[in-house]
Design a protein around this motif. Structure first.
Motif, PDB file in Angstrom:
ATOM      1  N   GLY B 444       0.837  -1.200   0.000  1.00 21.08           N
ATOM      2  CA  GLY B 444       0.000   0.000   0.000  1.00 21.08           C
ATOM      3  C   GLY B 444       0.868   1.244   0.000  1.00 21.08           C
ATOM      4  N   TYR B 445       0.254   2.347  -0.418  1.00 21.06           N
ATOM      5  CA  TYR B 445       0.974   3.608  -0.541  1.00 21.06           C
ATOM      6  C   TYR B 445       1.080   4.267   0.824  1.00 21.06           C
ATOM      7  CZ  TYR B 445       1.678   8.494  -2.010  1.00 21.06           C
ATOM      8  OH  TYR B 445       2.146   9.757  -2.187  1.00 21.06           O
ATOM      9  N   VAL B 446       2.274   4.727   1.133  1.00 23.51           N
ATOM     10  CA  VAL B 446       2.451   5.490   2.357  1.00 23.51           C
ATOM     11  C   VAL B 446       2.482   6.958   1.962  1.00 23.51           C
ATOM     12  CG1 VAL B 446       3.870   5.783   4.379  1.00 23.51           C
ATOM     13  CG2 VAL B 446       3.860   3.617   3.169  1.00 23.51           C
ATOM     14  N   PRO B 447       1.513   7.738   2.380  1.00 27.37           N
ATOM     15  CA  PRO B 447       1.446   9.122   1.900  1.00 27.37           C
ATOM     16  C   PRO B 447       2.722   9.882   2.245  1.00 27.37           C
ATOM     17  CG  PRO B 447      -0.527   8.534   3.126  1.00 27.37           C
ATOM     18  CD  PRO B 447       0.436   7.415   3.314  1.00 27.37           C
ATOM     19  N   SER B 448       3.206  10.632   1.266  1.00 24.67           N
ATOM     20  CA  SER B 448       4.403  11.428   1.478  1.00 24.67           C
ATOM     21  C   SER B 448       4.347  12.568   0.482  1.00 24.67           C
ATOM     22  CB  SER B 448       5.648  10.575   1.253  1.00 24.67           C
ATOM     23  OG  SER B 448       6.753  11.382   0.920  1.00 24.67           O
ATOM     24  N   PHE B 449       4.326  13.796   0.984  1.00 20.64           N
ATOM     25  CA  PHE B 449       4.206  14.925   0.073  1.00 20.64           C
ATOM     26  C   PHE B 449       5.446  15.049  -0.803  1.00 20.64           C
ATOM     27  CE2 PHE B 449       5.173  19.385  -0.853  1.00 20.64           C
ATOM     28  CZ  PHE B 449       4.122  19.652  -1.711  1.00 20.64           C
ATOM     29  N   ALA B 450       6.614  15.054  -0.144  1.00 23.81           N
ATOM     30  CA  ALA B 450       7.852  15.235  -0.903  1.00 23.81           C
ATOM     31  C   ALA B 450       8.049  14.088  -1.889  1.00 23.81           C
ATOM     32  CB  ALA B 450       9.032  15.332   0.049  1.00 23.81           C
ATOM     33  N   GLY B 451       7.759  12.868  -1.406  1.00 22.76           N
ATOM     34  CA  GLY B 451       7.943  11.708  -2.271  1.00 22.76           C
ATOM     35  C   GLY B 451       7.016  11.766  -3.478  1.00 22.76           C
ATOM     36  N   GLY B 452       5.747  12.146  -3.216  1.00 26.59           N
ATOM     37  CA  GLY B 452       4.792  12.239  -4.313  1.00 26.59           C
ATOM     38  C   GLY B 452       5.213  13.290  -5.325  1.00 26.59           C
ATOM     39  N   LEU B 453       5.742  14.410  -4.808  1.00 23.96           N
ATOM     40  CA  LEU B 453       6.204  15.482  -5.688  1.00 23.96           C
ATOM     41  C   LEU B 453       7.376  14.986  -6.555  1.00 23.96           C
ATOM     42  CD1 LEU B 453       5.707  18.443  -6.322  1.00 23.96           C
ATOM     43  CD2 LEU B 453       7.481  19.027  -4.663  1.00 23.96           C
ATOM     44  N   ALA B 454       8.283  14.225  -5.910  1.00 26.75           N
ATOM     45  CA  ALA B 454       9.424  13.692  -6.657  1.00 26.75           C
ATOM     46  C   ALA B 454       8.944  12.799  -7.797  1.00 26.75           C
ATOM     47  CB  ALA B 454      10.346  12.920  -5.716  1.00 26.75           C
ATOM     48  N   LEU B 455       7.960  11.950  -7.483  1.00 27.08           N
ATOM     49  CA  LEU B 455       7.432  11.061  -8.530  1.00 27.08           C
ATOM     50  C   LEU B 455       6.811  11.874  -9.656  1.00 27.08           C
ATOM     51  CD1 LEU B 455       5.769   8.034  -6.754  1.00 27.08           C
ATOM     52  CD2 LEU B 455       8.033   8.258  -7.741  1.00 27.08           C
ATOM     53  N   ALA B 456       6.082  12.931  -9.280  1.00 29.49           N
ATOM     54  CA  ALA B 456       5.428  13.750 -10.302  1.00 29.49           C
ATOM     55  C   ALA B 456       6.471  14.391 -11.218  1.00 29.49           C
ATOM     56  CB  ALA B 456       4.573  14.811  -9.634  1.00 29.49           C
ATOM     57  N   ILE B 457       7.561  14.905 -10.606  1.00 29.23           N
ATOM     58  CA  ILE B 457       8.606  15.535 -11.424  1.00 29.23           C
ATOM     59  C   ILE B 457       9.228  14.505 -12.369  1.00 29.23           C
ATOM     60  CG2 ILE B 457      10.858  16.663 -11.338  1.00 29.23           C
ATOM     61  CD1 ILE B 457      10.029  17.869  -8.670  1.00 29.23           C
ATOM     62  N   ALA B 458       9.519  13.322 -11.820  1.00 32.12           N
ATOM     63  CA  ALA B 458      10.123  12.283 -12.662  1.00 32.12           C
ATOM     64  C   ALA B 458       9.186  11.912 -13.808  1.00 32.12           C
ATOM     65  CB  ALA B 458      10.445  11.057 -11.821  1.00 32.12           C
ATOM     66  N   LEU B 459       7.893  11.840 -13.500  1.00 28.75           N
ATOM     67  CA  LEU B 459       6.914  11.448 -14.510  1.00 28.75           C
ATOM     68  C   LEU B 459       6.837  12.497 -15.626  1.00 28.75           C
ATOM     69  CD1 LEU B 459       5.013   9.154 -14.942  1.00 28.75           C
ATOM     70  CD2 LEU B 459       3.215  10.452 -13.879  1.00 28.75           C
ATOM     71  N   ILE B 460       6.824  13.781 -15.209  1.00 32.81           N
ATOM     72  CA  ILE B 460       6.795  14.841 -16.217  1.00 32.81           C
ATOM     73  C   ILE B 460       8.022  14.729 -17.112  1.00 32.81           C
ATOM     74  CG2 ILE B 460       6.954  17.345 -16.538  1.00 32.81           C
ATOM     75  CD1 ILE B 460       5.291  17.607 -13.951  1.00 32.81           C
ATOM     76  N   GLY B 461       9.173  14.455 -16.483  1.00 31.41           N
ATOM     77  CA  GLY B 461      10.396  14.300 -17.266  1.00 31.41           C
ATOM     78  C   GLY B 461      10.278  13.176 -18.278  1.00 31.41           C
ATOM     79  N   VAL B 462       9.744  12.040 -17.830  1.00 29.67           N
ATOM     80  CA  VAL B 462       9.653  10.873 -18.714  1.00 29.67           C
ATOM     81  C   VAL B 462       8.769  11.184 -19.921  1.00 29.67           C
ATOM     82  CG1 VAL B 462       8.685   8.553 -18.859  1.00 29.67           C
ATOM     83  CG2 VAL B 462      10.159   9.154 -16.974  1.00 29.67           C
ATOM     84  N   VAL B 463       7.662  11.867 -19.661  1.00 25.56           N
ATOM     85  CA  VAL B 463       6.753  12.166 -20.769  1.00 25.56           C
ATOM     86  C   VAL B 463       7.338  13.255 -21.671  1.00 25.56           C
ATOM     87  CG1 VAL B 463       4.463  13.016 -21.354  1.00 25.56           C
ATOM     88  CG2 VAL B 463       4.746  11.429 -19.460  1.00 25.56           C
ATOM     89  N   ALA B 464       7.920  14.314 -21.033  1.00 29.71           N
ATOM     90  CA  ALA B 464       8.448  15.424 -21.829  1.00 29.71           C
ATOM     91  C   ALA B 464       9.572  14.957 -22.749  1.00 29.71           C
ATOM     92  CB  ALA B 464       8.955  16.526 -20.901  1.00 29.71           C
ATOM     93  N   LEU B 465      10.459  14.118 -22.225  1.00 25.47           N
ATOM     94  CA  LEU B 465      11.562  13.616 -23.047  1.00 25.47           C
ATOM     95  C   LEU B 465      11.046  12.806 -24.226  1.00 25.47           C
ATOM     96  CD1 LEU B 465      14.309  12.393 -20.595  1.00 25.47           C
ATOM     97  CD2 LEU B 465      14.524  14.106 -22.347  1.00 25.47           C
ATOM     98  N   GLY B 466       9.916  12.125 -24.013  1.00 26.51           N
ATOM     99  CA  GLY B 466       9.399  11.292 -25.095  1.00 26.51           C
ATOM    100  C   GLY B 466       8.639  12.094 -26.132  1.00 26.51           C
TER     101      GLY B 466
END
Lengths: 613, 485
Positions: B444-466
């Motif tokens: 299960g997901y353990v809520p984490s603001f900073a962690g969630g933000l990090a994932l969001a940034i990484a995700l934007i990067g993955v899509v933008a690069l593609g």
């Protein structure tokens, strides 16, 4: 030479994409179920309208101007390595109309068919459908091999999702995985072929490649290998022998999905690709011979398996495999236009066959034709299905007759007597197995077993009748105004005689019992035994997978884990009693890994020394 | 004596990004002594601020060409490109750590300080213009990572990982040092430019060649090519997941930065030789990595083998050679960093019954319990497979395209077939998440603001690069031009 507006083509492409994004990102909308269906259906309906408009407003172009419009996607020094865009010519415009039409009707039909599905799962279903339509449209409009490959993979992914839609059924999950992996096997060849083609020609763009092919500047060295590899992709997607084994299992998906996959999307991708790239295939006659023979063989093999199948959807699945064989044989014989024409007409009546079968399955809650029957009094159910069956069997004046005859003529004209004989035999079997289904499922005496709710939802019936009307219209149009393929005068009669012969045999066996099917089966026992076991091909693939790839992977994993780690674990078990854990890590682990590194270093040194000398 | 001490003029501007990061590290250590004692989360914010500052400094210096310490440290576009990748990776790791490390019971000021110190080592590695600096930076980076790998002191696997990493790392360092010694013996210099210009380089001195092979062993360990990869699965599995992410991305990018610079600048005379060596290393690495990954049921272990395979792909770009090959490797590293941090990040944010969830079976039915998280992991995995339009596809396209253009069609075909095999083990995770019934008490997901933000940034990067790779590809190309002059 026709071309259409690229803007309109982008609209056709964009509508299902927008619908997919809306359904994927807006959770409340997706979970609303029928509303999600409404969004998806509206989008694909509008896309169908746009596709028709594209077709109607097509303008003719000078023979040497490109129908493609592209934008740079992956840049590189000089010209871009990959572009995205649309190629709007007769081929892609026709396909766009077919794809959007069938998708639209299937989605509409699903609204009634999946009425018992929970809302969130129905939303998911329509999200997949939108993505599927988008992928297939992207594939047919692709102006380059790269874009085609991208959407080719997306189509594979969507069919995986849709076949496995009822993923809590183990059979469905297995069938989805099988479809994915078997087609993936062909894709390996496809992608390797594209890479090699790019290495030799320096471009992925269809129009540039065609120009090179026509101008004789395309390097011919290794071209046969390249085109063979690319053809492998079509073998997987269009279910040609020996990679046809995924298609019958794909029946585990919901019936409307089968209609979609078999009529307008997924399986037609392979034939479409061969047609699209035909200027390149035309340069390698050896590969074309192979394409023709494999196609004809597939056509007959699948027809023979359909004769012993009792599951109505599987019969239709084998018939798809068989018809794809016809198309491939025509393409291989140098008649891609005939292949494509059959693709279009087959798309319409095969969709009808599946949706009609869906109605019957809805009535009886079974797929087994021997447990159906007694529907003579329900013409609303059987008339559309029988019309489509007549079309598939090739009875004049329905469209299947014309396109199949054109294929036979094309194959004969190309000088392929062997494939012609196989295909003619296949035509006889086609009529036989289809009417076997019709006589058993519709006109056999009623079995007390069925639940007797004789109500067909209006929406489902309406969709079936629309397709039936379209089938008849297509046939009549060809009969009245269509240009006829130049063929020997005896060919139409032979074609018709084979079809009628097949119908007659089915009638006599399954209505009169003369000859008794059981006796025939006993007489042809070895053949029947083989066909029922699908000629052992499924087992062969399963074994190759299990014993080949998986065994190799576990071996490598095992060596890495146990030979490398295990030695240490044995050592550690001894020292564990000593209790000095840190010491154990130090000595045991290091030694073993260090040996590995040292060995590697030695190899590198030897290699370096060898490279130097 | 009237002699005065001549104070050499040292331009520190070439060290600026590293100085900012090391300064932040010192600040974290100082602040650690002050209250509050109970929570150390604010130190994470300080560390993050330091990394962001370093990132800004790096970006502002784009296009300059700074040198310091008699060309021992170079801050050219090439180094700056890697600085961005490294700072970015370290920043995301810090964000992921903020809740994760505290939850797993290891939060302390030293953790963040060590992350910053190892980042400093990575930044220096990317700027190294001299083999001595390469070695020093490598040790600075590695020593901090050895400690970080064992940071969960109460866990046996963590200690085991640290120990293995340290012992084998030290062993590999000795190879590297030996190789440096050989090169020095052959050419009389440790400076990359001067090595390239020495007579020995032209005559093909055997010492020179032995030096190359030994250097490759040392670097091969740091970037985990087969057969120097054996530490990787154990260390990735045992180390705290956030540290694993740093080892898999930042340290790998930095080691690649130094490797490419050494090969392309100092050893350019030996290009035919190292091309031949790397050709076989690439084939063995990607094939073994992928095949071994097929058999894994532990996600961290699977990702470890997959990262080995990705190194194999990157070596393909080095074999291809030229600006397009090296540029493709840089682009790939960028895409790989975005994607891999994301994948490990999801693992760091998943828990099962108070334990880290690392088995594939624990992710069964994740899509039902947490569709957003499942979709995020799915996108990262699809990018690792190379499904368009995500970063992984474009990156692979560049690499294999460069190989084809460089005349290595067979290598490209082997790589393509390999990536098709790889799809299997990534998709298996998807099948578990989407098509299996959720187990009682699964991950299960353990809520984490900073962690969630990090994932969001990484995700934007993955899509933008593609979706729009052009600007990033231009950056990568611009970064390799100073090397190839």
């Amino acid at each position: 030479m026709l071309t259409g507006s690229p803007t309109l083509a982008l609209v056709v492409l964009g509508l299902p994409a927008a619908s997919f994004l809306a359904l994927a990102l807006l959770r409340p909308l997706r979970r609303a179920g029928r509303l999600a269906g409404g969004v998806s259906i509206t989008a694909i309906g509008a896309a169908f309208g746009a596709a028709c408009l594209l077709w109607l407003r097509a303008t003719s172009r000078a023979p040497l101007t490109s129908p493609s419009t592209s934008w740079a996607w992956i840049p590189a020094d000089g010209e871009p390595m990959a572009t995205v865009g649309v190629m709007v010519d007769e081929l892609s415009m026709t396909m766009a109309v077919l794809v959007t039409l069938v998708s639209f009707l299937v989605q509409l039909y699903s609204l009634a068919y999946l009425v018992d599905e929970p809302a969130p799962s129905l939303g998911r279903y329509y999200a997949y459908h939108s993505l599927f339509a988008f992928s297939m449209l992207g594939l047919v409009l692709a102006p380059s091999f790269v874009q085609m490959f991208v959407f080719w993979e997306l189509v594979g992914l969507c069919s995986y999702l849709l076949i496995g839609f009822w993923y809590d059924r183990p059979a469905a999950a297995r069938a989805a995985a099988k479809a994915f992996w078997i087609t993936k096997l062909g894709d390996l060849g496809f992608v390797a072929g594209i890479v090699m083609l790019w290495a030799s020609a320096g471009t992925f763009d269809f129009w540039t490649l065609f120009g090179q092919a026509a101008g004789g500047t395309l390097p011919t060295e290794g071209l046969a290998t390249i085109m063979f590899l690319i053809y492998l992709g079509a073998v997987g997607k269009s279910a040609q022998f020996p990679l046809h084994i995924w298609l019958p299992d794909a029946m585990e998906g919901p019936t409307p999905v089968s209609a979609l996959i078999h009529a307008a999307t997924m399986v037609t991708a392979g034939v479409f690709m061969v047609t699209r790239a035909f200027p390149l295939f035309g340069l390698v006659p050896d590969v074309l011979v192979l394409v023709a023979w494999v196609g004809a063989f597939t056509a007959l093999l699948a027809a023979s398996m359909a004769c012993v199948e009792s599951d109505i959807k599987r019969v239709l699945a084998y018939s798809t495999v068989s018809q794809l064989g016809y198309m491939m044989a025509a393409a291989g014989a140098g008649a891609p236009g005939e292949a494509f024409a059959h693709l279009v007409t087959h798309g319409v009546f095969k969709a009808l066959l599946f949706l009609g079968a869906g109605v019957v399955i809805h009535l009886f809650h079974t797929n087994d034709v021997f447990r159906m029957g007694g529907l003579t009094g329900l013409p609303a159910v059987w008339v559309p299905f029988v019309l489509a069956t007549l079309a598939l069997a090739g009875i004049w004046p329905l469209p299947g007759f014309f396109t199949k005859e054109a294929i036979l003529a094309g194959v004969l004209e190309g000088g392929f007597v062997g494939p012609f004989v196989l295909l003619a035999a296949g035509a006889f079997l086609t009529a036989f197995y289809m009417f076997r289904v019709v006589f058993l499922a519709f006109f056999a005496p009623a079995h007390g077993g069925h639940h007797g709710h004789h109500h067909v939802p209006t929406l489902m019936a309406a969709v079936c009748w629309t397709l039936a009307g379209l089938t008849v219209a297509l046939g009549l149009r060809t009969a009245l105004v269509g240009e006829h393929h130049p063929a020997p005068a005896w060919l139409p009669w032979l074609s018709l005689a084979l079809a009628l012969g097949g119908v007659g045999l089915a009638w006599s066996m399954y209505r009169r019992g003369v000859p008794d099917p059981a006796v025939v089966a006993a007489a042809l026992r070895p053949l029947e035994w083989m066909a029922r076991r699908r000629y052992g091909l499924d087992g062969l693939f399963a074994a190759a997978y299990r014993w080949g790839l998986l065994a190799l992977a576990s071996l490598v994993g095992w060596v890495d884990r146990y030979v490398v780690d295990g030695v240490l674990n044995v050592l550690s078990a001894w020292t564990l009693q000593g209790g000095d854990r840190l010491r154990r890590l130090q000595t045991g682990l290091a030694q073993d890994y260090v040996y590995g590194v040292a060995l590697g270093a030695l190899c590198l040194l030897v290699l370096a020394r060898w490279a130097w000398s | 004596m009237t002699g005065e001490i001549v104070v050499p003029v040292v331009g520190l501007s070439a060290l600026l990004p590293a100085l900012v990061v090391v300064g932040a590290g010192g600040l974290v250590l100082l602040l650690d002594l002050l209250p509050p004692r109970a929570s150390k989360a604010h130190l994470g914010t300080v560390a993050l601020a330091g990394l962001v500052a370093a990132l800004l400094v790096t970006v502002s210096r784009w296009g300059t060409d700074d040198r310091a310490f008699r060309d021992m440290v170079l801050l050219d576009n090439y180094a700056l490109f890697f600085d961005v990748v490294i700072c970015y990776a370290a920043a995301l790791v810090v964000m992921l750590s903020m809740d994760y490390v505290g939850r797993e019971g290891g939060e302390s000021g030293e953790y963040y300080a060590l992350v910053l110190f190892s980042t400093t080592g990575m930044l220096l590695l990317a700027s190294a213009g001299d083999l001595i600096v390469v070695f020093l930076a490598l040790e600075l980076m590695s020593l901090s990572l050895y400690v970080l790998a064992g940071f969960f002191k109460t866990r046996l696997v963590s200690g085991e990982a640290s120990m293995k990493y340290f012992l084998l790392g030290a062993f590999a360092s000795s190879f590297l040092l030996y190789g440096i010694a050989m090169l020095y013996g052959a050419t009389g210099s440790t400076n990359l430019d001067r090595i390239a210009g020495s007579p020995a380089a032209r005559d093909g001195d055997p010492l020179y060649l032995v030096g190359l092979a030994l250097l490759l062993v040392g670097f091969g360990f740091k970037i985990s090519t087969v057969p120097f990869h054996m530490w990787a699965p154990d260390v990735y599995e045992g180390a705290p997941t956030s540290v694993t992410a740093l080892i898999a991305t930042g340290s790998k990018a930095a080691a690649f930065a130094a490797l490419i610079r050494v090969l392309v600048v100092a050893l350019r005379g030996l290009q035919p030789d190292w091309t031949a060596l790397l050709w076989s290393l690439a084939v063995v690495t990607m094939t073994l990595g992928n095949l071994a990954a097929l058999a894994q049921s532990n996600l961290k272990r699977m990702l470890a083998y997959s990262s080995i395979a990705h190194v194999g792909y990157m070596l393909v770009g080095l074999v291809a050679g030229g600006a397009s090959g090296a540029g493709a490797v840089l682009f790939y590293l960028l895409a790989y960093t975005f994607t891999t941090i994301g994948a490990f990040g999801v693992l760091a944010l998943c828990q099962r019954a108070g334990e880290e969830a690392v088995e594939v079976s624990e992710y069964a039915g994740l899509a039902r319990r947490n569709p957003v998280l499942a979709a995020t992991l799915a996108l990262f995995l699809l990018s690792l497979i190379g499904i368009p339009p995500l970063a992984g596809f474009v990156a692979k396209f560049y690499l294999f395209g460069a190989a084809v253009r460089g005349g290595h069609v067979w290598l490209a075909v082997i790589a393509v077939l390999n990536s098709a095999v790889a799809a299997y083990y990534y998709l298996r995770v998807l099948v578990y998440m989407y098509m299996r019934e959720p187990e009682a008490g699964g991950a299960g997901y353990v809520p984490s603001f900073a962690g969630g933000l990090a994932l969001a940034i990484a995700l934007i990067g993955v899509v933008a690069l593609g979706v729009m790779p052009a600007p990033f590809a231009d950056l990568a190309q611009g970064a390799v031009t100073p090397l190839l002059r």
